[in-house]
Design an enzyme around this catalytic site. Sequence first.
Site, PDB file in Angstrom:
ATOM      1  N   ASP A 161     -24.438   7.808  28.282  1.00 18.14           N
ATOM      2  CA  ASP A 161     -25.281   7.969  29.470  1.00 18.14           C
ATOM      3  C   ASP A 161     -24.563   8.843  30.493  1.00 18.14           C
ATOM      4  O   ASP A 161     -24.159   8.377  31.553  1.00 18.14           O
ATOM      5  CB  ASP A 161     -25.589   6.589  30.059  1.00 18.14           C
ATOM      6  N   HIS A 168     -33.633   3.214  31.506  1.00 15.41           N
ATOM      7  CA  HIS A 168     -32.548   2.447  30.903  1.00 15.41           C
ATOM      8  C   HIS A 168     -33.022   1.568  29.743  1.00 15.41           C
ATOM      9  O   HIS A 168     -32.266   1.370  28.783  1.00 15.41           O
ATOM     10  CB  HIS A 168     -31.838   1.610  31.977  1.00 15.41           C
ATOM     11  N   ASP A 191     -11.331   9.321  31.317  1.00 14.78           N
ATOM     12  CA  ASP A 191     -12.176  10.293  30.657  1.00 14.78           C
ATOM     13  C   ASP A 191     -12.647   9.761  29.305  1.00 14.78           C
ATOM     14  O   ASP A 191     -11.858   9.268  28.499  1.00 14.78           O
ATOM     15  CB  ASP A 191     -11.381  11.589  30.476  1.00 14.78           C
ATOM     16  N   ASP A 239     -23.140   3.095  36.957  1.00 17.00           N
ATOM     17  CA  ASP A 239     -23.999   2.340  37.876  1.00 17.00           C
ATOM     18  C   ASP A 239     -24.296   0.928  37.379  1.00 17.00           C
ATOM     19  O   ASP A 239     -24.868   0.111  38.108  1.00 17.00           O
ATOM     20  CB  ASP A 239     -25.309   3.083  38.130  1.00 17.00           C
ATOM     21  N   GLN A 285     -16.801  13.591  42.217  1.00 14.03           N
ATOM     22  CA  GLN A 285     -18.196  13.872  42.552  1.00 14.03           C
ATOM     23  C   GLN A 285     -18.508  13.350  43.952  1.00 14.03           C
ATOM     24  O   GLN A 285     -17.706  12.632  44.555  1.00 14.03           O
ATOM     25  CB  GLN A 285     -19.122  13.203  41.529  1.00 14.03           C
TER      26      GLN A 285
END
Length: 550
Positions: free
Chosen positions: A404, A271, A386, A295, A241
Site C-alpha cells: 500500500d 482498504h 525502508d 495510517d 514527506q
Amino acid sequence: MSVRRHGGRVLALSMFVMGACGLIYEYTLGVLGNHLVGTSHEQIFVVIGLMMFSMGVGSALQRALHVDLIDRWLAIELVLGLAGGLSVIGIYAAFVYTASYRLLMYGAASLLGVLIGMEIPLLIRINQRYSSSLSANLSDVLFMDYAGSLAGAMLFAYVLLTRFTMFRIALVLGMVNVGLAAIGIAYFWPLIRRRRLLSTAAGASIVVLIAFMARADPLMATFEQRCFRDPIVASETTEYQHLVVTRRDERVHLYIDGNLQFSSVDERIYHEMLVHLPMIMARARQRVLILGGGDGLALREVLRYGDVEQVVLVDIDPRMTELASTQADLVRLNEGAFHDARVQALEAAGIGATGNTEIWREANEPFELGERSQARLARVSVLNLDADLFLRNAAGLFDVVLIDFPDPTTVETAKLYSRGFYRNVVAHLAPGATVGVQSTSPFHAREVFLCIGETLRAAGLRILRYHQNVPSFGEWGWHLAWLPGPDEKSMRERLGQIRHLPIETTYVTPELLRASVVFGRDRLATGDIRPNTKMRPVILDYHRRAWKSI
C-alpha cells in the site's frame, strides 16, 4: 596591514559559507517545488539544473565588473540574502493566490543562480592580492566552495529539513548571507567606497528578515490553510514527506505532499478492496506483511480475521505511524489498530545482518527478540524502515503480503514498483500465498496500472487485475498476485465460488468482488507497456503522461 594580512582567510571562510548557503538554496527550492506540485520527481531536477545554468550566466556577467570589486561582492551578498530569504514566502504566496507560481519559482531559482554564479569568480579576483599564484588562488577558493557545499548538504539533510519549515530555512539562509556581508563590510571597511550605503542596506535587510521570521509560522499556517477545503488539524514536515490532516464535522482527509491519501467518506471502499480479496484467496493467513499503510487502515482490516497470528507492518516514516497512533481522528478511523503494537525504528542491523533475527510482540507485552511462541492473539510488529531494505534483510515467509504505497511519482517510490522489488517480495511468499498491490487508476493512469501488472509478471508472479469506484479518486485499481501454480482462470473460478465472507465488512460483498475483476473491452490490452525496473523507471514517464493529460 591587518586587513591585507588576513584578507585571504576571511575570503576563504566567506567562500565556505557561500558554498553551503548556495547548495541549501538549491535543495530548498527543489523540495518546495516537490511539495507544491505533489512530489513530482521532475521539480528538484529542473530547479537545480536551472540554478546551475544561471550560475554559469552569473559567472559570465561578472566580467563586466571592473572596479570596486569588494563593494560589488558585498552588494551581491546583500541582494542574495534578501531575495533568497524571502523567496519561499513569495513562491508559496503565489501558489496560494495565483496560477503563476511556477513562473515565480523558476524566476527565483534563476535570480539566485545568477547571484551565486557571480560570487565565486568575484571572490577569486578579489583574492588575487592575497594569493601567491593563480593555482593557489583557484585551489583555495574552490576547495572552500566545495567543502561548504558538502557541509550544506549534510546540514540540510540531517538538521534543517526535519527541524524547520521551508519558510524558516530560507529566512535563516538569508540572515546568514546578510550577516556575512555585514562582517565583510566591517572587515574590509578601509577598502570599501560605499560604506554608508552598504551599511544601511545591511541593517535594513536584517530588519526585514527578522520581521518575516517573527511572522513565519502564522504566515505559513494562513497560506497552508488556503490550500485545503477543510480546517487543518495536524500538519508536519518529516524527513520523508509533508503530512496534513484536515477535518470538517466527521469528514477527515489525510494529505501527503499535497496529494490526497484518503477521505474518511470512502476510505473503507479502498482498504476493503485492497485487503479482503488477497486475504480470502490465500491458502492460509496466519502471517501477514503490510508494506506501507502507515495510517493503520489496512491493518485495521487485517485484524478483523481471527486466524491471523502475526502481522508485520513496514513503513519508512516513524512520524506517520506515530501520528496514526496518537492523532484522535486517525485513531478513530483505524480503530486503534496501533494501540496493541509498539512502534520501533530499526535500521538494517535491527533485523539482522544475516537475516536470521525475527521480531515478535505479544499484544500488550514488550518487544522481544526470539523464537515464535504459541499465542491466540495476533502479534503486531511495526517497523520504521525502508521496505526494500526490509525485504532484502529480513527472514521468514508470509501467507499474505499487502503493498500500500503512494503512487510512483518519484524515483524513491518508483523503486517500490520495480521488478527487483517484487522479486524480493516473491522470496518471502509461503506456498499458496497471495499479494495485494495498490495500482492507481486503470482509467486515468491506464499505462501505470498496466505497467504494474507487467512488472509483477516479470518478477515471476501470476496476476488478476481488479477495480472499483472510490468516489474521492474515481475508478481505482489493484492487482492480486500469486506464485505460479493456479492460472488466472482457476483463480476466477475460485472467486466465483465464494458465497460469503469470513468477516463483517462495511462495503465489500462476494458479488462485488466477483464483479471487480471484469473490465471493459480492450481496457487490459498491454500493447508495448514495459515492466518497471530500478535502472529504468519507465513508470515515472507513464505516470507523468497520464496525470498531465487530465
